[in-house]
Enzyme design. Structure first.
Site, PDB file in Angstrom:
ATOM      1  N   PHE A 139       0.868  -1.187   0.000  1.00 14.47           N
ATOM      2  CA  PHE A 139       0.000   0.000   0.000  1.00 14.47           C
ATOM      3  C   PHE A 139       0.905   1.238   0.000  1.00 14.47           C
ATOM      4  CE2 PHE A 139      -2.304  -3.242   2.490  1.00 14.47           C
ATOM      5  CZ  PHE A 139      -3.489  -3.353   1.791  1.00 14.47           C
ATOM      6  N   ALA A 186      -3.290  -5.688  -2.858  1.00 14.82           N
ATOM      7  CA  ALA A 186      -2.228  -5.948  -1.882  1.00 14.82           C
ATOM      8  C   ALA A 186      -2.333  -7.347  -1.279  1.00 14.82           C
ATOM      9  CB  ALA A 186      -2.280  -4.892  -0.782  1.00 14.82           C
ATOM     10  N   ASP A 198       0.853  -0.280   4.973  1.00 13.25           N
ATOM     11  CA  ASP A 198       0.183   0.972   5.360  1.00 13.25           C
ATOM     12  C   ASP A 198      -1.128   1.098   4.583  1.00 13.25           C
ATOM     13  OD1 ASP A 198      -0.429   3.503   6.285  1.00 13.25           O
ATOM     14  OD2 ASP A 198       0.966   4.527   4.952  1.00 13.25           O
ATOM     15  N   CYS A 238      -4.934   3.907   9.786  1.00 12.02           N
ATOM     16  CA  CYS A 238      -5.446   5.274   9.852  1.00 12.02           C
ATOM     17  C   CYS A 238      -6.939   5.270  10.165  1.00 12.02           C
ATOM     18  CB  CYS A 238      -5.156   6.037   8.564  1.00 12.02           C
ATOM     19  SG  CYS A 238      -5.840   5.272   7.074  1.00 12.02           S
TER      20      CYS A 238
END
Length: 405
Positions: free
Chosen positions: A238, A289, A309, A349
């Protein structure tokens, strides 16, 4: 001839319901939810983004808020002074305070200049790229005051270019459009080079994700770079424009493989590697991914450092359980790719997944991947993304780094 009436129109008043948490507002919490406010016919007629005086259940004034009856967050605190004027001078004061902090923290003007509520501008994100700024007005009040905000931003920063990015997910929740605009100057016709952690990143301010670059991971990029031994093989999953991969190449990695679903992002990563002088030690791998991690394992690939990430798998509470399962699966797939004694970095996140939940999901995934590890480091967003202590959402980013057996 009759003189025009120049008396200012009184601002509407909105009142919190009995037993709502007015004390939290007094102590700094910036939002009033729709179920906490008296929403009579008069309140429902307030135009999204309008200013109003917020009162508690007794009629005591709490401050000046921006109201959006169409949003779950029906009121956002703008100023403790109910009489405050939201004009160029008001924006200049807030922006100057934010600018002074970043100027003290960073040697060059490349950073997040405004981090929404934490900088006193609810729903507003501004990233600075030298002489250019990209503004995300993600709340209706900011859209309504965009001209004053842009004028003040130009005065405070001296930036020659100011762009509006309307791609924020929360804009649709506020009833706003997704139309980008040039607020000042001319949009750059090529990606801009940004220097961080010894690497050069290419930021596409008009066609890239978000504002063009993720400044929030800067400190975590630097930590990952510390894990790199000369000649190490590293994997950045990512990767977007090569955030971790390019930082690790700059630190002496022998080769970096970057995986992302976006061909455009990987092209920028390749350009960044070339601009950093590492183009011959960089490989881009486009695709899903999860599939890429499985394929690399089938190929018998091994890396000294692997960092994943991903985007927010749990952007809100309804997605929490599915998001945690996705983080666990990422860790399970990534762990076998790490050489014995190597390092695995995992990031989230998702503000709905707090650090404990995310760390536990990561540890479970590592175990399910047949590995054991030491937790070495927990990282957060850099200091240009300050947190508002009363608002957990402002501290959304976390990263955990493990040394695997």
């Amino acid at each position: 001839m009759t003189e025009p009436d120049l008396t200012p129109t009184p601002r509407p008043r909105v009142k919190m319901k009995p037993k709502s948490n007015a004390r939290a507002i007094r102590h700094g919490f910036p939002w009033v939810y729709a179920n906490e406010l008296v929403t009579d016919r008069r309140t429902k007629k307030i135009a999204p983004g309008s200013l109003a005086v917020l009162e508690d259940e007794t009629g005591a004034r709490l401050g000046l808020v921006a109201v959006n009856p169409e949003s779950k967050i029906i009121a956002r605190m703008l100023d403790r002074d109910p009489e405050a004027q939201i004009d160029v001078a008001w924006f200049t004061a807030r922006l100057s305070r934010a600018q002074d902090l970043r100027a003290q923290l960073y040697d060059a003007p490349f950073y997040r200049l405004v981090h929404a509520e934490a900088d006193g501008l609810p729903g507003v994100v501004i990233d600075r790229f030298g002489a250019a700024c990209v503004v995300q007005p993600n709340a209706a009040w900011a859209e309504a005051h965009l001209e004053a905000l842009s004028t003040a931003l130009g005065e405070v920063t001296g930036c020659e270019v100011i762009l509006k990015n309307a791609a924020g997910r929360t804009r649709s929740l506020e009833g706003l459009d997704d139309v980008n605009a040039v607020l000042k100057g001319a949009a750059p016709d090529a990606p801009l080079p940004v220097q961080m952690n010894g690497a050069t990143y290419m930021a596409d301010l008009t066609g890239g994700q978000k504002t063009g670059l993720f400044y929030d991971q800067r400190d975590n990029h630097a930590f990952a770079a510390r894990l790199v031994a000369p000649g190490a093989a590293v994997l950045d999953v990512f990767s977007h424009v090569g955030g971790f991969g390019l930082a690790m190449l700059a630190a002496g990695a022998g080769h970096a493989t970057c995986v992302d679903g976006s061909a455009a992002a990987l092209d920028l990563a390749q350009a960044g590697a070339a601009a950093s002088g590492h183009g011959d030690r960089f490989t881009a791998r486009q695709g899903d991914a999860f599939d890429a991690l499985a394929a690399l394992a089938a190929e018998g690939a091994q890396f000294d450092v692997v960092v994943c990430d991903p985007p927010a798998f749990a952007p809100a509470k309804p997605a929490l359980e599915a998001g945690l399962r996705a983080y666990e699966r990422i860790a399970k797939l990534a762990a076998p790719l790490v050489k014995p004694g190597g390092y695995l970095g995992l990031c989230s996140c998702s503000h709905a997944a707090d650090l404990t939940l995310f760390r536990n999901a990561s540890a479970r995934g590592i175990g399910r991947g047949g590995r054991r590890g030491q937790l070495l480091h927990t990282g957060y967003a850099g200091a240009d993304h300050p947190q508002m202590p009363q608002l957990a959402e402002s501290g959304y980013l976390k990263s955990v780094f493990f040394r695997l057996d």
